[in-house]
Design a protein around this motif. Structure first.
Motif, PDB file in Angstrom:
ATOM      1  N   ILE A 109       0.858  -1.182   0.000  1.00 12.65           N
ATOM      2  CA  ILE A 109       0.000   0.000   0.000  1.00 12.65           C
ATOM      3  C   ILE A 109       0.895   1.233   0.000  1.00 12.65           C
ATOM      4  CG2 ILE A 109      -1.808  -1.223   1.256  1.00 12.65           C
ATOM      5  CD1 ILE A 109      -1.099   0.449   3.721  1.00 12.65           C
ATOM      6  N   ARG A 110       0.404   2.322  -0.593  1.00 13.82           N
ATOM      7  CA  ARG A 110       1.179   3.562  -0.633  1.00 13.82           C
ATOM      8  C   ARG A 110       0.834   4.504   0.510  1.00 13.82           C
ATOM      9  NH1 ARG A 110       0.559   6.618  -6.004  1.00 13.82           N
ATOM     10  NH2 ARG A 110       2.317   7.798  -5.129  1.00 13.82           N
ATOM     11  N   ALA A 111      -0.402   4.447   0.963  1.00 14.98           N
ATOM     12  CA  ALA A 111      -0.837   5.353   2.022  1.00 14.98           C
ATOM     13  C   ALA A 111      -1.950   4.697   2.820  1.00 14.98           C
ATOM     14  CB  ALA A 111      -1.304   6.675   1.432  1.00 14.98           C
ATOM     15  N   ALA A 112      -2.079   5.126   4.075  1.00 12.73           N
ATOM     16  CA  ALA A 112      -3.088   4.568   4.981  1.00 12.73           C
ATOM     17  C   ALA A 112      -4.163   5.607   5.266  1.00 12.73           C
ATOM     18  CB  ALA A 112      -2.438   4.135   6.290  1.00 12.73           C
ATOM     19  N   GLY A 113      -5.408   5.159   5.206  1.00 19.77           N
ATOM     20  CA  GLY A 113      -6.520   6.042   5.509  1.00 19.77           C
ATOM     21  C   GLY A 113      -7.517   5.351   6.412  1.00 19.77           C
ATOM     22  N   VAL A 114      -8.495   6.105   6.856  1.00 22.57           N
ATOM     23  CA  VAL A 114      -9.587   5.554   7.665  1.00 22.57           C
ATOM     24  C   VAL A 114     -10.907   6.037   7.064  1.00 22.57           C
ATOM     25  CG1 VAL A 114      -8.232   5.407   9.782  1.00 22.57           C
ATOM     26  CG2 VAL A 114      -9.509   7.506   9.292  1.00 22.57           C
ATOM     27  N   CYS A 115     -11.974   5.375   7.453  1.00 27.83           N
ATOM     28  CA  CYS A 115     -13.316   5.797   7.065  1.00 27.83           C
ATOM     29  C   CYS A 115     -14.179   5.839   8.330  1.00 27.83           C
ATOM     30  CB  CYS A 115     -13.957   4.825   6.078  1.00 27.83           C
ATOM     31  SG  CYS A 115     -13.052   4.545   4.556  1.00 27.83           S
ATOM     32  N   ASN A 116     -15.032   6.811   8.403  1.00 24.49           N
ATOM     33  CA  ASN A 116     -16.022   6.884   9.490  1.00 24.49           C
ATOM     34  C   ASN A 116     -15.379   6.912  10.874  1.00 24.49           C
ATOM     35  OD1 ASN A 116     -18.352   6.545   7.599  1.00 24.49           O
ATOM     36  ND2 ASN A 116     -17.393   4.541   7.276  1.00 24.49           N
TER      37      ASN A 116
END
Length: 330
Positions: free
Chosen positions: A164-171
């Motif tokens: 993965i290139r970047a980490a994100g979150v949702c909600n």
């Protein structure tokens, strides 16, 4: 089209991004596979480079369709954003809700973001997408049965491995983001945001602005309500989860349509649709990096992409905001 960096990462994507939930069918009724592929290709041809999906969207189908589309699109031309943490094939973690798959079979959806599950989900997504890396990998919903640091440690390993290139979150709430940041640097938070649903302006949006985190807005058209095409008396299809939602009462549909009628002259002067005007307003809001917009066919995709070319003057944004302030929903 404007292209924006996600947080402080090197991942740059289109301000209007293709939302691929609907093409997976689950809870949306789906789309013909050829139409879905045409929609993706039309989006990319018209400047959209971001594609957001999730394993849950059709229980893998959305990712598979994107994978098929990627066979004829240079990989470095698009940013693939997918998710993890919703399992329908594993009864582990936190029960979320009962549902049905695209074949009408009963399924139970669980929120689960344990380390081994994340590693498995990532490999499955890479396989379905036909790629060896994911540009933005996001937890779909918080899992209260797994410590956030355990989840983020697994994501950090995937990042170190180049998967993965970047980490994100949702909600995620602002506090949950702070906890995640103890382990790694987040690029973004994907949250619901529209003209009529602006809860994130209280805490999440200020936190993201202050800490250079991107906000990826989903449902900017409030699931079709802000297009002006849903009128009082609208009949929703079987299984459509909008029926019974608080935004879709007769009174609220009437109020929103009256508000949209006040925007029509502005849209017409710009040779734009109401939907394009709403999308342009969304990506012009402070702190909003990306608006996710779904499309079932090429014509819808082209219309969405053109919203990214629409420029609103400050006085036009203020006019819209003034009209919004007078909108009363029950």
């Amino acid at each position: 089209m404007e292209y924006r960096l996600l947080g402080e990462t090197a991942v740059k994507t289109s301000a209007v991004t293709f939302g691929a939930w609907a093409i997976g069918g689950w809870m949306w009724g789906g789309a013909e596979r050829k139409d879905a592929l045409d929609a993706i290709h039309a989006s990319v041809s018209n400047g959209v480079t971001g594609i957001d999906t999730a394993p849950a969207y059709g229980q893998g189908l959305s990712e598979e369709i994107i994978g098929e589309a990627l066979k004829s699109i240079p990989r470095d031309r698009v940013q693939i954003m997918t998710k993890y943490g919703l399992r329908w094939d594993l009864k582990k973690g936190e029960f979320f809700f009962d549902s049905k798959d695209n074949a009408g079979n009963d399924i139970q959806v669980y929120r689960y973001a344990g380390k081994e599950s994340i590693i498995e989900e990532c490999e499955n997504s890479l396989r379905r997408l036909g790629t060896d890396y994911i540009d933005l990998y996001q937890i779909h919903w918080a899992d209260n049965t797994t410590p956030i640091d355990e989840t983020m440690e697994a994501i950090l390993r995937l990042e170190e491995q180049g998967k993965i290139r970047a980490a994100g979150v949702c909600n995620y709430s602002a506090d949950q983001m702070k906890t995640a940041e103890n382990t790694l640097s987040l690029a973004s938070n994907q949250v619901p945001y529209s003209m009529v649903l602006r809860d994130i302006e209280k805490e999440v949006l200020p936190y993201c602005i202050a800490n250079q985190k991107s906000v990826i807005a989903y449902s900017p058209l409030q699931r079709g309500l802000l297009t002006g095409k849903i009128k009082p008396g609208h009949q929703f299809g079987e299984g459509d989860t909008r029926e019974g939602n608080r935004f879709y009462t007769e009174g609220n549909i009437k109020a929103i349509n009256r508000f949209l009628d006040e925007l029509r002259p502005m849209a017409e002067t710009k040779n734009a649709t109401l939907a394009q005007l709403v999308i342009a307003w969304t990506i012009a809001q402070p702190g909003i990096t990306v608006a996710l917009v779904g499309a079932r066919d090429a014509s819808q995709a082209i219309q969405n992409a053109r919203a990214g070319e629409l420029q609103l003057k400050s006085e036009e944004i203020q006019y819209i905001n003034n009209k919004l302030s007078g909108l009363q929903l029950t």
